[in-house]
Design a protein around this motif. Structure first.
Motif, mmCIF file in Angstrom:
data_model
loop_
_atom_site.group_PDB
_atom_site.id
_atom_site.type_symbol
_atom_site.label_atom_id
_atom_site.label_comp_id
_atom_site.label_asym_id
_atom_site.label_seq_id
_atom_site.Cartn_x
_atom_site.Cartn_y
_atom_site.Cartn_z
ATOM 1 N N ASN A 41 0.824 -1.200 0.000
ATOM 2 C CA ASN A 41 0.000 0.000 0.000
ATOM 3 C C ASN A 41 0.862 1.255 0.000
ATOM 4 O O ASN A 41 0.800 2.078 0.924
ATOM 5 N N ASP A 42 1.702 1.394 -1.053
ATOM 6 C CA ASP A 42 2.506 2.601 -1.247
ATOM 7 C C ASP A 42 3.463 2.864 -0.093
ATOM 8 O O ASP A 42 3.549 3.984 0.419
ATOM 9 N N GLU A 66 0.820 -0.647 -4.980
ATOM 10 C CA GLU A 66 -0.187 0.368 -5.240
ATOM 11 C C GLU A 66 0.489 1.737 -5.310
ATOM 12 O O GLU A 66 1.391 2.039 -4.519
ATOM 13 N N ARG A 68 -0.705 4.502 -4.426
ATOM 14 C CA ARG A 68 -1.091 5.305 -3.267
ATOM 15 C C ARG A 68 -1.647 4.371 -2.210
ATOM 16 O O ARG A 68 -1.987 3.218 -2.501
ATOM 17 N N ASN A 69 -1.729 4.865 -0.985
ATOM 18 C CA ASN A 69 -2.273 4.051 0.102
ATOM 19 C C ASN A 69 -3.791 4.039 -0.020
ATOM 20 O O ASN A 69 -4.464 5.036 0.272
#
Length: 307
Positions: A41-42, A66, A68-69
């Motif tokens: 998650n980023d 990903e 971005r989170n």
């Protein structure tokens, strides 16, 4: 046909994991499932490199990053999509600090088959043990004035009202019946809210005694006067936990029994966090702000820290 490891795709959701521990988490899971995907998650890069460049990843583990989170709810929905893309029957959700004991997935599959033969299954979950205290967490059924907590008998399983997401083995058909995870909650109570819907849809939630997993509860373990212990969280997590639980109190699909016992429980937690867990004032402010925002129905990622 009995379910096998080949029917399971496990997805470990990570965000800035402990680089000294994540390798073993992945190694243990890889040995028990058909495929393992890490959904990052980023996590920010450190010294110009992502954590995965410094960790020996087990053979066959796939990393998806990903940009971005997106939070846990959206990540879990992505995990289910990954499992479907690979033709799996089950998705297993894993946190970055969850260590599966040998035979955990096999035990979950065995009980999943037995229970699914009776009526539709929502999820099966392992018994989890806190890696620091050695405390074995009980399974839960909702009740008033207190929830009912108990352990499954050796070799057996129990009907429950709630399973934590990490270690849960979920038939993909259950997500078609109950729906996906609520991405708006972002982090906390994502599993709780989904369990509410799964039970309302008539799906079984089952805790399994002989499937065991080591899992860290909270950010820190604090000793209380008199010899007791308390698991505590950062102010940011306390904000999210309070915001989302207050939001669930107001939703029509939330069991009233759960709400009735959770309101005084949260008040008790506010008192304990303020009295025993530094930074006391920040903890109190975080929980009170979370209660306000939850009552307003705010969702999404946590707010930026105040200067």
């Amino acid at each position: 046909m009995p379910s096998t490891a080949a029917d399971v795709v496990a997805v470990a959701v990570t965000f800035r994991p402990d680089e000294g521990a994540i390798g073993e988490v992945l190694e243990r899971a890889t040995a028990q499932v058909g495929a393992l995907v890490v959904l990052d998650n980023d996590s920010p890069e450190v010294d110009g490199a992502h954590w995965s460049a410094r960790v020996a990843m087990p053979a066959g583990v796939e990393l998806q990053r990903e940009p971005r989170n997106i939070g846990l709810g959206a990540a879990y929905n992505r995990a289910a999509a990954i499992a479907r893309e690979r033709g799996a029957r089950y998705v297993m959700l894993l946190d970055q600090d969850s260590l599966l004991e040998p035979g955990c997935v096999a035990a979950l599959l065995r009980h999943a088959d037995q229970r699914a033969a009776r009526r539709p299954l929502g999820a099966v979950g392992p018994t989890f043990v806190d890696g620091r205290s050695g405390e074995r967490a009980p399974f839960v059924r909702f009740g008033f004035p207190l929830n009912k907590k108990f352990h499954a008998p050796a070799g057996g399983d129990v009907d429950v009202d709630f399973l934590i997401s990490s270690g849960s083995l979920i038939p993909l058909t259950a997500l078609e019946v109950a729906g996906g995870f609520d991405a708006g909650l972002f982090i906390d109570s994502v599993d709780m809210e989904w369990c509410f819907r799964a039970k309302a849809a008539g799906l079984q939630l089952v805790g399994v005694a002989d499937a065991r997993m080591l899992h860290t509860i909270g950010d820190e373990l604090v000793r209380l006067p008199g010899g007791g212990t308390m698991f505590v969280h950062s102010p940011l997590r306390l904000y999210m936990m309070t915001r989302n639980r207050v939001a669930l109190w107001r939703r029509p699909g939330t069991p009233r029994t759960w709400t009735a016992q959770d309101v005084p429980r949260m008040l008790f937690k506010l008192g304990r966090m303020t009295a025993f867990a530094p930074p006391r004032i920040r903890n109190a402010k975080a929980m009170l702000r979370g209660a306000r925002d939850g009552w307003r129905g705010e969702q999404g990622p946590p707010p930026a820290p105040r200067q």
